[in-house]
Design an enzyme around this catalytic site. Structure first.
Site, PDB file in Angstrom:
ATOM      1  N   HIS A 125       0.872  -1.177   0.000  1.00 44.40           N
ATOM      2  CA  HIS A 125       0.000   0.000   0.000  1.00 44.40           C
ATOM      3  C   HIS A 125       0.908   1.225   0.000  1.00 44.40           C
ATOM      4  CE1 HIS A 125      -2.765   2.957   1.842  1.00 44.40           C
ATOM      5  NE2 HIS A 125      -3.763   2.144   1.548  1.00 44.40           N
ATOM      6  N   GLN A 183      -4.363  -5.236   6.759  1.00 43.69           N
ATOM      7  CA  GLN A 183      -5.336  -6.224   6.263  1.00 43.69           C
ATOM      8  C   GLN A 183      -5.198  -7.545   7.014  1.00 43.69           C
ATOM      9  OE1 GLN A 183      -7.651  -5.482   3.972  1.00 43.69           O
ATOM     10  NE2 GLN A 183      -6.827  -3.454   3.545  1.00 43.69           N
TER      11      GLN A 183
END
Lengths: 153, 418
Positions: free
Chosen positions: B135, B215
């Site tokens: 990310h 996540q």
């Protein structure tokens, strides 16, 4: 669903699948790149102005159906128009997709505006208005001779 | 495949998804007049009634600033805030509550490490390794450090299935490698790098390891000591907790060696205009008044998860992933990205001839919320030569019927686009 059908009318799908005036222009008098950082859509507009008239206009780039169709339809409508007309058309189109009203009265054939009215459906989709206006903002920058990238943000 | 059959096969109790759904008030709302099908938990998860009520309860009866007041209310708030820290510590298996630093989120936690550990201990030419799956939050802070310190950023590639290339990683490791910062599960594709091997090899090379658990922590039980990572970060809002609160776990010896991140109140032992003595971790890294109610809300989210059978939750999510993979693969023109076997419950895909944003708009009108675009992970999109995908990311409250609704929604897209 009615809003969706209005947004994705046949004419918009047609332009997005088979964009008109797609590609680069040899020796443009103005060119600009537009970018929507939120969705990654990019568009480049190439203009050739001669004697105050848009002699030719082309675009390339990639993006959603709305942005590609809007760019394609814009090139069709602006070709052959005077620079003064183009500027006024920009204002009217902007008004159309943001407020639903044309920003001002101009000397256009009704048929010209009708072609753009199909894009008015984006009004109901606030997140998508910039998809419809990206090509127009980029065209305006190309017209003004601004080489810097246009960003929707 | 159904959740029940998967559970049976794995010999774990069936997971009552309908009972869980009733705990999340927002799931009974509608979008465009349709039943809400929320498939964007990877961006931010919905909140259980327990979390919402915990936050309300703080403001209604237990709120005051912490670590300051001598009065009862401040003591209550302080105790609840510190209790939340202990809940986090136990939830991720840390050795001590002082190894848990509350931050705004995973992003701030990574920035904190880059700006403190990175600035103090890394020199020009030192190397940091990340993966192509990261990310932006696990890329840009290191780039900012590169501008400041002249460090070298190296990237572990992925193959066409999105799998982390362990052999390439081994070749990237060098005596100059100082930090390896890798996601536990890719937000854009769901792919899980082999964290155990990554950590072992990094340590063998003398580097420390930061795991981005934003996540990963949502989908599987985490034990930072078993992982042996040096830093672990995650956000509360993806873990069914409130926004504005996140966690940096760091090994005590590292946190103690790090300079403060921000200066202010609550992070000092004493202040004079000549010299200031900093507090030990974690207070050293928590300058100013923290989001007290949100930290307590994160504790409530952890309590909620602990009240569930997490093995059954994981089995349920695996069933959702398997069903989604099968259902989407069966649709003509769908291409899935991130097809390597080890995955969190995330599916990322494109539909031939239709831009992800158009798909998102049409699905929205069916009440289906998905994320479209680059998912704040542009490098992995570039790796596959695409501007973006449609991403369905599943939470523990999603159902197999909702996966079917997604497939029906895509049929609607086909109907419109021809």
């Amino acid at each position: 669903m009615s809003g969706l059908r209005e947004l994705y009318q046949e004419v918009i799908l047609d332009h997005s699948k088979a964009p008109r005036n797609y590609g680069k222009l040899e020796a443009p008098t103005g060119a600009s790149h537009g970018h929507n950082p939120l969705c990654g859509d990019t568009v480049a507009i190439y203009l050739r102005i001669k004697d105050g008239v848009v002699e030719d206009i082309r675009f390339d780039g990639r993006g959603c159906a709305i942005s590609m169709a809007s760019a394609s339809m814009m090139t069709e409508i602006l070709k052959g128009r005077s620079v003064a007309d183009v500027k006024e058309m920009f204002e009217r189109f902007h008004g159309l997709v943001t407020t639903g009203h044309e920003a001002c009265e101009g000397g256009f054939e009704t048929a010209d505006l009708d072609k753009l009215v199909v894009l008015a459906g984006v009004r109901e989709f606030p997140m998508r208005v910039k998809c419809a206006t990206l090509a127009w903002h980029t065209m305006k920058a190309a017209l003004a001779g601004e080489a810097d990238e246009v960003s929707t943000e | 495949m159904t959740g029940a059959s998967t559970a049976a096969r794995r010999n774990v109790p069936a997971f009552d998804v309908e009972a869980v759904r009733r705990e999340f008030p927002i799931l009974s709302t509608t979008a465009h007049g349709k039943k809400l099908v929320f498939l964007d938990s990877g961006a931010s998860a919905q909140k259980s009634r327990a979390v919402i009520e915990a936050i309300s309860s703080v403001y209604e009866s237990r709120y005051a600033n912490i670590h300051r007041g001598v009065y009862q209310l401040s003591q209550f708030a302080t105790e609840a805030y510190e209790a939340a820290r202990v809940k986090v510590q136990r939830f991720i298996g840390a050795g001590s509550p002082s190894e848990i630093v509350f931050t705004k989120g995973a992003t701030e936690a990574i920035n904190l490490v880059a700006a403190t550990y990175g600035v103090k201990f890394l020199k020009a030419g030192d190397e940091i390794i990340v993966s192509a799956l990261e990310h932006h939050a696990n890329i840009v802070p290191w780039q900012l450090l590169r501008e400041r310190n002249g460090i070298v950023l190296k990237v572990v590639p992925v193959d066409d299935t999105g799998a982390f290339q362990l052999d390439a990683y081994e070749r990237l490791l060098s005596p100059r490698t100082r930090i390896v910062a890798v996601t536990q599960a890719s937000n854009a594709l769901g792919i899980k790098p082999p964290i155990a091997a990554v950590t072992r090899l990094a340590h063998a090379a003398g580097a420390i390891v930061l795991i981005d658990g934003a996540q990963g922590v949502v989908h599987e039980p985490v034990d930072v000591r078993a992982m042996d990572c040096d830093f672990y970060v995650f956000s509360g809002h993806k873990l069914y907790g409130p926004g504005g609160i996140g966690v940096l776990y760091g090994k005590t010896k590292l946190l103690e060696a790090m300079p403060p991140y921000q200066g202010g109140g609550d992070m000092i032992l004493s202040v004079s205009f000549e010299a200031t003595e900093f507090a030990p971790p974690p207070a050293r890294f928590e300058a100013g008044t923290p989001p007290i109610a949100d930290a307590i809300g994160l504790g409530a989210a952890i309590d909620f998860l602990n009240g569930l059978d997490r093995a059954a939750v994981l089995a349920h999510e695996e069933a959702l992933l398997a069903h989604a993979t099968a259902a989407l693969s069966a649709i003509k023109g769908v291409r899935l990205y991130g097809t390597a076997p080890d995955k969190a419950a995330i599916v990322s895909f494109t539909l031939a001839g239709v831009h992800p944003h158009d798909i998102g708009t049409i699905l929205d009108h069916e009440g289906i919320a998905v994320r479209v675009g680059h998912h704040c992970a542009q490098p992995i999109m570039d790796r596959f030569g695409i501007p973006g995908t449609v991403r369905a990311s599943f939470g523990l409250y999603n159902t197999l019927d909702e996966v079917d609704a997604l497939a029906r929604g895509l049929a609607k897209v086909r109907e419109i686009f021809g």
